[in-house]
Design an enzyme around this catalytic site. Sequence first.
Site, short mmCIF file in Angstrom:
data_model
loop_
_atom_site.label_atom_id
_atom_site.label_comp_id
_atom_site.label_asym_id
_atom_site.label_seq_id
_atom_site.Cartn_x
_atom_site.Cartn_y
_atom_site.Cartn_z
N ASP A 15 0.87 -1.32 -0.03
CA ASP A 15 0.00 0.08 -0.15
C ASP A 15 0.81 1.23 0.02
O ASP A 15 1.46 1.52 1.14
CB ASP A 15 -0.72 -0.26 1.46
CG ASP A 15 -1.94 1.35 1.33
OD1 ASP A 15 -2.08 1.72 0.16
OD2 ASP A 15 -2.39 1.63 2.48
N GLU A 75 -1.51 -1.55 -4.53
CA GLU A 75 -2.80 -0.68 -4.76
C GLU A 75 -2.46 0.38 -5.74
O GLU A 75 -1.58 0.99 -5.83
CB GLU A 75 -3.17 -0.13 -3.24
CG GLU A 75 -4.67 0.54 -3.34
CD GLU A 75 -5.12 0.93 -1.75
OE1 GLU A 75 -4.95 2.16 -1.65
OE2 GLU A 75 -5.17 0.08 -1.22
N HIS A 148 -2.44 1.07 6.85
CA HIS A 148 -1.58 0.71 5.65
C HIS A 148 -1.09 -0.57 5.49
O HIS A 148 -0.95 -1.17 4.38
CB HIS A 148 -0.42 1.87 5.68
CG HIS A 148 -0.96 3.10 5.57
ND1 HIS A 148 -1.56 3.64 4.34
CD2 HIS A 148 -0.49 4.12 6.41
CE1 HIS A 148 -1.79 5.02 4.74
NE2 HIS A 148 -1.45 5.18 5.93
#
Length: 165
Positions: A15, A75, A148
Amino acid sequence: MDLTLDNNRRVLGIDPGLASTGWGVLDDIDGKIKYVDHGTIITKADQPRADRLFFILNCIRSIIEKYKPTEAGIEILFFGKNVTSAIPVAESRGVISAAIAEKAIPLYEFTPNAIKQSVCGSASADKKQVQEMVRIILGLEKAPKPDHAADALGAAICAINLKMI
């Protein structure tokens, strides 16, 4: 662990962020997801951006060297309300992608909604729901924190689920 058989994989989930980059490593062994490790890479806001990006690059290189993933999931950038952070996050994502490409690791890209759908069954799940479902899927005692890191584990789960279809 040597993951040389075709049906065994080690997946690095990411992330991306400039201030905080979440990462998680999962194994897919004979179709069963096994938790390996997770964490965050934190940079200091008072440091020059180039130094922060170089730090992220080196941390990702170290994670790759330590865990030797066979695949990675990341992501995709999505900015609804906080457009001002788009460029720093994109730069972070760039150095992360470069570190992954440097080792010729296949990289799968997922929207936040695809990750939520894969982990929670709903693209509208909130951060706490993602953390709790990651905990359940991986059989962890506590939900992974910060969010995260949970999102990074979600990206790894999404990559594993993609290949199971």
